[in-house]
Design a protein around this motif. Structure first.
Motif, PDB file in Angstrom:
ATOM      1  N   GLY A  90     -13.725   7.253 -14.256  1.00 38.11           N
ATOM      2  CA  GLY A  90     -12.243   7.396 -15.020  1.00 38.11           C
ATOM      3  C   GLY A  90     -11.610   6.934 -13.347  1.00 38.11           C
ATOM      4  N   TRP A  91     -10.058   6.638 -13.586  1.00 37.36           N
ATOM      5  CA  TRP A  91      -9.328   5.858 -12.677  1.00 37.36           C
ATOM      6  C   TRP A  91      -8.741   6.162 -12.160  1.00 37.36           C
ATOM      7  CZ3 TRP A  91     -10.191   0.100 -12.826  1.00 37.36           C
ATOM      8  CH2 TRP A  91     -10.702   0.256 -13.686  1.00 37.36           C
ATOM      9  N   ARG A  92      -8.065   5.837 -10.821  1.00 36.38           N
ATOM     10  CA  ARG A  92      -7.383   6.170  -9.934  1.00 36.38           C
ATOM     11  C   ARG A  92      -6.491   5.536  -9.234  1.00 36.38           C
ATOM     12  NH1 ARG A  92      -9.894  10.494  -5.484  1.00 36.38           N
ATOM     13  NH2 ARG A  92     -10.489   8.867  -5.598  1.00 36.38           N
ATOM     14  N   VAL A  93      -4.822   5.704  -9.747  1.00 30.97           N
ATOM     15  CA  VAL A  93      -4.573   4.752  -8.789  1.00 30.97           C
ATOM     16  C   VAL A  93      -3.986   4.903  -7.344  1.00 30.97           C
ATOM     17  CG1 VAL A  93      -2.413   5.834  -9.731  1.00 30.97           C
ATOM     18  CG2 VAL A  93      -1.369   3.213  -8.351  1.00 30.97           C
ATOM     19  N   LYS A  94      -4.161   4.155  -6.517  1.00 27.36           N
ATOM     20  CA  LYS A  94      -3.539   4.080  -4.739  1.00 27.36           C
ATOM     21  C   LYS A  94      -2.301   3.559  -4.720  1.00 27.36           C
ATOM     22  CE  LYS A  94      -5.259   5.133  -0.686  1.00 27.36           C
ATOM     23  NZ  LYS A  94      -7.326   5.245   0.472  1.00 27.36           N
ATOM     24  N   TRP A  95      -1.200   3.938  -3.507  1.00 37.18           N
ATOM     25  CA  TRP A  95       0.671   3.337  -3.930  1.00 37.18           C
ATOM     26  C   TRP A  95       0.324   2.537  -2.878  1.00 37.18           C
ATOM     27  CZ3 TRP A  95       0.277   6.536  -7.874  1.00 37.18           C
ATOM     28  CH2 TRP A  95       1.732   6.888  -8.506  1.00 37.18           C
ATOM     29  N   LEU A  96       0.308   1.267  -2.887  1.00 40.98           N
ATOM     30  CA  LEU A  96       0.449   0.436  -1.923  1.00 40.98           C
ATOM     31  C   LEU A  96       1.566  -0.223  -1.025  1.00 40.98           C
ATOM     32  CD1 LEU A  96      -1.691  -2.370  -3.404  1.00 40.98           C
ATOM     33  CD2 LEU A  96      -2.599  -0.649  -2.278  1.00 40.98           C
ATOM     34  N   HIS A  97       2.963   0.136  -2.009  1.00 41.12           N
ATOM     35  CA  HIS A  97       3.804  -1.030  -1.178  1.00 41.12           C
ATOM     36  C   HIS A  97       3.646  -1.390  -0.256  1.00 41.12           C
ATOM     37  CE1 HIS A  97       5.608   2.921  -3.913  1.00 41.12           C
ATOM     38  NE2 HIS A  97       4.404   3.822  -3.016  1.00 41.12           N
ATOM     39  N   LEU A  98       3.279  -3.001  -0.757  1.00 46.99           N
ATOM     40  CA  LEU A  98       3.064  -3.985   0.259  1.00 46.99           C
ATOM     41  C   LEU A  98       3.196  -4.767  -0.142  1.00 46.99           C
ATOM     42  CD1 LEU A  98      -0.714  -2.751   1.399  1.00 46.99           C
ATOM     43  CD2 LEU A  98       1.394  -2.487   2.795  1.00 46.99           C
ATOM     44  N   TYR A  99       4.013  -6.210   0.460  1.00 46.84           N
ATOM     45  CA  TYR A  99       4.365  -7.395   0.723  1.00 46.84           C
ATOM     46  C   TYR A  99       2.905  -7.930   1.471  1.00 46.84           C
ATOM     47  CZ  TYR A  99       8.323  -5.282  -2.343  1.00 46.84           C
ATOM     48  OH  TYR A  99       9.224  -4.309  -3.371  1.00 46.84           O
ATOM     49  N   LEU A 100       3.058  -9.303   0.544  1.00 47.24           N
ATOM     50  CA  LEU A 100       2.139 -10.656   1.130  1.00 47.24           C
ATOM     51  C   LEU A 100       3.502 -11.863   1.804  1.00 47.24           C
ATOM     52  CD1 LEU A 100      -0.988 -11.449  -0.316  1.00 47.24           C
ATOM     53  CD2 LEU A 100      -0.377 -10.224   1.720  1.00 47.24           C
ATOM     54  N   ARG A 101       4.137 -12.758   2.996  1.00 49.21           N
ATOM     55  CA  ARG A 101       4.268 -13.414   3.242  1.00 49.21           C
ATOM     56  C   ARG A 101       4.706 -14.305   2.050  1.00 49.21           C
ATOM     57  NH1 ARG A 101       5.195 -16.316   8.633  1.00 49.21           N
ATOM     58  NH2 ARG A 101       6.864 -18.227   8.423  1.00 49.21           N
ATOM     59  N   GLY A 102       3.227 -15.193   1.663  1.00 48.27           N
ATOM     60  CA  GLY A 102       3.535 -15.896   0.853  1.00 48.27           C
ATOM     61  C   GLY A 102       3.720 -17.425   1.295  1.00 48.27           C
ATOM     62  N   HIS A 103       4.262 -18.444   0.303  1.00 46.23           N
ATOM     63  CA  HIS A 103       4.856 -19.111   0.116  1.00 46.23           C
ATOM     64  C   HIS A 103       6.406 -19.642   0.098  1.00 46.23           C
ATOM     65  CE1 HIS A 103       0.411 -20.891   1.358  1.00 46.23           C
ATOM     66  NE2 HIS A 103       0.375 -20.309  -0.319  1.00 46.23           N
ATOM     67  N   PRO A 104       7.407 -20.271   0.619  1.00 41.42           N
ATOM     68  CA  PRO A 104       8.343 -20.268   0.198  1.00 41.42           C
ATOM     69  C   PRO A 104       8.306 -20.944  -2.192  1.00 41.42           C
ATOM     70  CG  PRO A 104       8.372 -21.770   2.124  1.00 41.42           C
ATOM     71  CD  PRO A 104       6.230 -21.521   1.560  1.00 41.42           C
ATOM     72  N   ALA A 105       7.775 -20.681  -2.275  1.00 40.46           N
ATOM     73  CA  ALA A 105       7.266 -21.284  -3.443  1.00 40.46           C
ATOM     74  C   ALA A 105       6.162 -21.783  -3.969  1.00 40.46           C
ATOM     75  CB  ALA A 105       8.598 -22.850  -3.813  1.00 40.46           C
ATOM     76  N   PHE A 106       6.488 -21.486  -5.525  1.00 38.01           N
ATOM     77  CA  PHE A 106       4.507 -21.814  -6.111  1.00 38.01           C
ATOM     78  C   PHE A 106       3.575 -20.950  -6.202  1.00 38.01           C
ATOM     79  CE2 PHE A 106       6.244 -25.954  -5.176  1.00 38.01           C
ATOM     80  CZ  PHE A 106       7.463 -26.041  -6.448  1.00 38.01           C
ATOM     81  N   ASN A 107       4.154 -19.471  -5.459  1.00 37.84           N
ATOM     82  CA  ASN A 107       3.214 -18.892  -5.600  1.00 37.84           C
ATOM     83  C   ASN A 107       2.369 -18.243  -6.098  1.00 37.84           C
ATOM     84  OD1 ASN A 107       3.303 -17.853  -2.730  1.00 37.84           O
ATOM     85  ND2 ASN A 107       5.480 -17.517  -3.199  1.00 37.84           N
ATOM     86  N   GLN A 108       0.933 -18.269  -6.293  1.00 37.81           N
ATOM     87  CA  GLN A 108      -0.298 -17.985  -7.837  1.00 37.81           C
ATOM     88  C   GLN A 108      -1.103 -16.786  -7.130  1.00 37.81           C
ATOM     89  OE1 GLN A 108       0.018 -22.522  -8.670  1.00 37.81           O
ATOM     90  NE2 GLN A 108      -1.142 -20.925 -10.052  1.00 37.81           N
ATOM     91  N   VAL A 109      -1.482 -16.086  -8.437  1.00 35.95           N
ATOM     92  CA  VAL A 109      -2.684 -15.734  -8.129  1.00 35.95           C
ATOM     93  C   VAL A 109      -3.607 -15.883  -7.110  1.00 35.95           C
ATOM     94  CG1 VAL A 109      -3.610 -15.108 -10.173  1.00 35.95           C
ATOM     95  CG2 VAL A 109      -3.741 -12.937  -8.591  1.00 35.95           C
ATOM     96  N   GLU A 110      -4.161 -16.648  -7.703  1.00 33.88           N
ATOM     97  CA  GLU A 110      -5.469 -18.409  -7.411  1.00 33.88           C
ATOM     98  C   GLU A 110      -5.105 -18.072  -5.458  1.00 33.88           C
ATOM     99  OE1 GLU A 110      -3.486 -18.737  -9.418  1.00 33.88           O
ATOM    100  OE2 GLU A 110      -4.544 -19.683 -11.283  1.00 33.88           O
ATOM    101  N   GLY A 111      -4.161 -17.886  -5.457  1.00 36.90           N
ATOM    102  CA  GLY A 111      -3.840 -18.622  -3.313  1.00 36.90           C
ATOM    103  C   GLY A 111      -3.429 -17.344  -2.445  1.00 36.90           C
ATOM    104  N   ASN A 112      -3.999 -16.211  -3.293  1.00 31.10           N
ATOM    105  CA  ASN A 112      -3.250 -14.989  -2.572  1.00 31.10           C
ATOM    106  C   ASN A 112      -4.261 -14.127  -2.326  1.00 31.10           C
ATOM    107  OD1 ASN A 112      -2.857 -12.849  -4.341  1.00 31.10           O
ATOM    108  ND2 ASN A 112      -0.936 -14.485  -4.300  1.00 31.10           N
ATOM    109  N   LEU A 113      -6.102 -14.617  -3.125  1.00 28.04           N
ATOM    110  CA  LEU A 113      -7.293 -13.640  -3.135  1.00 28.04           C
ATOM    111  C   LEU A 113      -7.778 -13.550  -1.633  1.00 28.04           C
ATOM    112  CD1 LEU A 113      -8.765 -15.687  -5.619  1.00 28.04           C
ATOM    113  CD2 LEU A 113      -7.833 -14.503  -6.158  1.00 28.04           C
TER     114      LEU A 113
END
Length: 703
Positions: A616-639
């Motif tokens: 079975g599956w469950r969801v856990k709430w995060l409500h989080l943000y990463l700082r990231g880069h000023p531009a060009f953020n991609q999923v590959e860059g924040n693994l």
């Protein structure tokens, strides 16, 4: 005035799922029943329904009144679920016929090369990329109607009292909250404060007090002030600024009566306790700017107020309380620190872990903690309880979050606490929390609410549909999981990218679906949109039975353009469907959660989906943000950052409703009333039952 009343009505509907209805003065037979049934049918298309009690109340109203009310109710719930905009998809047949990633990009590149004729290659300028190639009507024509199933969401709307009574109840609930509110709730509180009379007897959160004080100042009533910072927050509120003091406020010019009231409040506060001048250096620059507006030296009868601004300018010394505590700690004088902190029980308890690690006598520190626990706020007690229970187990790392939801994780390098010390501290807290809990009478608890985390802070949680506090767990039903994001740019070209990161049980072996990888064995991406002048939506489908990774993390990356809180609109949510249940890419009755995106980070991490050992599956709430880069953020860059942050949340033992209900049941009851705690309120509860749902869980936090 009509628009203001409509705003109040929408607030009540969205926050409480109650429809304010004034009792008709003279109920007469009319076609109100027909109109009520029409409204119920229209609501069902958005995943809502009228309760039997609401239908009965509506039938007593004239038909024309029901229709007018129905238009407003339908608009409010459609916005709550995200159905107030058109959700088009880049690939018209999504989730079918999504092309292979390599084939798609080869096609785009060949088109670019054929049309470039020596010019620099820019994929964003291609007519076939990043923009809708069909209308919303074309998309609707390409998809069959949704087949309603029993598993679809139906959120029941209940009847409320008159608008004045409902608005006042919401106002008292928000103003009297024991936990800090989200920015949206603070805005709602300001609207309600301007409409409702009076306020709760107790307003423990300083930001809430500033908004209430704004109304009291305008009415010439005494201010609720006991620190100099309360006055600074009030000045920010009056200037339309940030009452949390996190961002600078441009103070307006104050009328003479307002200046006198603010200066008098400062003078009275300093006169009652000169040591409170030590709070001024913490916000030195805002105080200087405020002094330019209040002209304190024109009012010599308020010497305490003059001293405040002298401290701000540095012409008067005032050692801050925190600086005295830190100086004593640096010199190893823990007993002196304990003596200082005895007068501020909340501060002592927040530093308890540190004091236990550096002090030579845990007995002295625990005795002081027991004394402090008797007068500290309930929220501090619960927060410390959660903190200490996580000291028993080694987690992946320490989790840090700020008021905007930006999170980061770091290795836990603290020395462990002795088992007997931890056990004694937990016992002190449990006994004091139990003592403060009210007698709720006969307790009826929905098992589904037990794993909901206690709302110890609402700052990072934007209100929305199906929202739960960070750390909450709930089951996921359905075979198809669909994420969606919608944004509408305000002033500049804005490109958000919906992505999904998939990890194994050790948070490694990463795989993803995004604009750079359109599909894998169990997931599909609806296509990349690079501008949203008229709004844009992106989707990701996850077939849960076929998922080869037990951890799935949806995220929204800002690739270019406006931050989340500067866009005209930005929200995220997820849907669930059964088997081959088709329909449009966005079907409101299948939406389980929807909330606005905001925060100072450039990468949003709303949720994480986890597969249990039984499949079975469950969801856990995060409500989080990463700082990231000023531009060009991609999923590959924040693994690495995303996986470490999510792991810290998943492995953290949050204090949940299960904890409070356990204390309540152990405490017993002699009251003759009934209390229900659950995700939603069933319709067969005994009359007079007090109901707590996620929207009002903060009212369970003891004072």
């Amino acid at each position: 005035m009509v628009r203001f009343v409509d705003t109040l009505e929408s607030l009540v509907i969205a926050r409480r799922l109650r429809v304010p209805i004034d009792a008709p003065a003279d109920p007469t037979p009319d076609w109100g029943e027909v109109a009520a049934r029409q409204l119920d049918a229209a609501l069902l298309s958005a995943g809502f329904a009228c309760s039997p009690a609401l239908l009965e109340r509506l039938t007593l109203l004239p038909g024309a009144t029901v229709l007018d009310l129905g238009v407003r109710v339908l608009a409010a719930v459609r916005e709550l679920v995200g159905d107030h905009v058109e959700h088009n998809a880049y690939f018209i047949d999504f989730p079918k016929n999504v092309p292979d990633t390599v084939d798609f990009w080869l096609g785009q590149l060949s088109t670019a090369v054929a049309g470039a004729e020596g010019a620099p290659l820019n994929l964003l300028n291609l007519a076939g990329y990043g923009r809708y190639q069909h209308s919303y009507a074309d998309l609707l024509a390409a998809h069959a109607e949704l087949i309603p199933l029993a598993g679809d969401r139906v959120t029941v709307l209940e009847p409320g009292g008159g608008l004045e009574a409902e608005a006042r109840a919401l106002y008292f609930s928000l103003a009297g909250s024991e936990v800090p509110l989200a920015a949206e709730d603070l805005a709602a509180l300001r609207v309600l404060a301007a409409y409702c009379d009076g306020e709760p007897e107790r307003i423990p959160v300083r930001e809430n007090r500033a908004i209430v004080n704004e109304v009291r100042l305008a009415a010439g009533r005494p201010l609720l002030v006991d620190t100099v910072t309360d006055v600074l927050r009030l000045a920010c509120a009056c200037s339309g600024g940030d009452v949390t003091l996190a961002t600078p406020t441009r103070f307006r010019s104050f009328r003479r009566a307002e200046r006198r009231a603010l200066l008098r409040a400062l003078d009275d506060t300093v006169a009652s306790s000169p040591a409170k001048l030590g709070d001024v250096p913490r916000h030195r620059e805002p105080w200087k700017r405020l002094g330019e507006r209040l002209h304190p030296h024109e009012h010599p009868r308020f010497p305490g107020a003059i001293q405040v601004f002298e401290v701000a300018r540095g012409t008067r010394a005032a050692a801050g309380f925190d600086s005295r505590v830190e100086a004593s700690l640096a010199q190893g004088r823990v007993d002196d620190v304990v003596k200082l902190l005895r007068h501020t029980p909340g501060a002592l308890l927040r530093r308890l872990d540190h004091l236990l690690r550096v002090g030579s006598s845990s007995t002295t520190v625990l005795s002081a903690a027991e004394e402090a626990a008797a007068t500290a706020s309930g929220r501090v007690l619960l927060s410390l309880r959660e903190h200490l229970q996580n000291r028993r187990a080694t987690a992946a790392g320490r989790l840090f979050t700020n008021r905007y939801g930006r999170g980061w994780a770091a290795p836990d390098l603290r020395a462990p606490l002795a088992d007997e010390v931890l056990a004694r501290a937990l016992t002190i807290l449990d006994e004091e929390i139990t003592r403060r809990l009210p007698d709720l009478g006969e307790l009826i608890v929905d098992p589904n609410v037990l794993d909901v985390a206690l709302p110890l802070s609402g700052k990072a949680v934007a209100p929305g549909l199906g929202m739960l506090p960070r750390g909450s767990l709930s089951p996921v039903h359905g075979e198809l999981l669909r994420f969606f994001v919608h944004w509408h740019q305000a002033h500049q070209r804005t490109d958000y990218d919906l992505s999904a990161l998939m990890l194994d049980s050790s948070y490694g072996d990463a795989e993803h679906v995004s604009w750079t990888n359109l599909t894998n064995d169990f997931a599909r991406y609806s296509g990349d949109l690079t501008e949203a002048a008229r709004g844009a939506s992106e989707f990701i489908d996850i077939r849960l039975p076929a998922a080869t990774r037990p951890i799935i993390i949806p995220q929204v990356n800002i690739y270019a353009g406006e931050p989340f809180d500067e866009a005209a609109e930005a929200f995220f949510g997820y849907m669930t469907r059964d088997g081959e249940q088709e329909g449009r890419p966005f079907e409101p009755r299948t939406v389980r959660m929807k909330s606005d995106l905001r925060g100072s980070g450039r990468v949003a991490l709303p949720l994480v989906f986890l597969r249990d050992d039984d499949g079975g599956w469950r969801v856990k709430w995060l409500h989080l943000y990463l700082r990231g880069h000023p531009a060009f953020n991609q999923v590959e860059g924040n693994l690495v950052g995303a996986s470490l942050l999510v792991r810290s949340v998943v492995e953290r033992d949050y204090l949940r409703v299960r904890y409070l209900t356990g204390l309540l049941q152990a405490k017993g009851s002699s009251a003759g009333h009934t209390t229900y705690i659950g995700l939603t309120a069933p319709g067969d509860l005994p009359e007079g039952t007090r109901v707590y749902t996620p929207a009002t869980l903060h009212e369970l936090i003891p004072a």
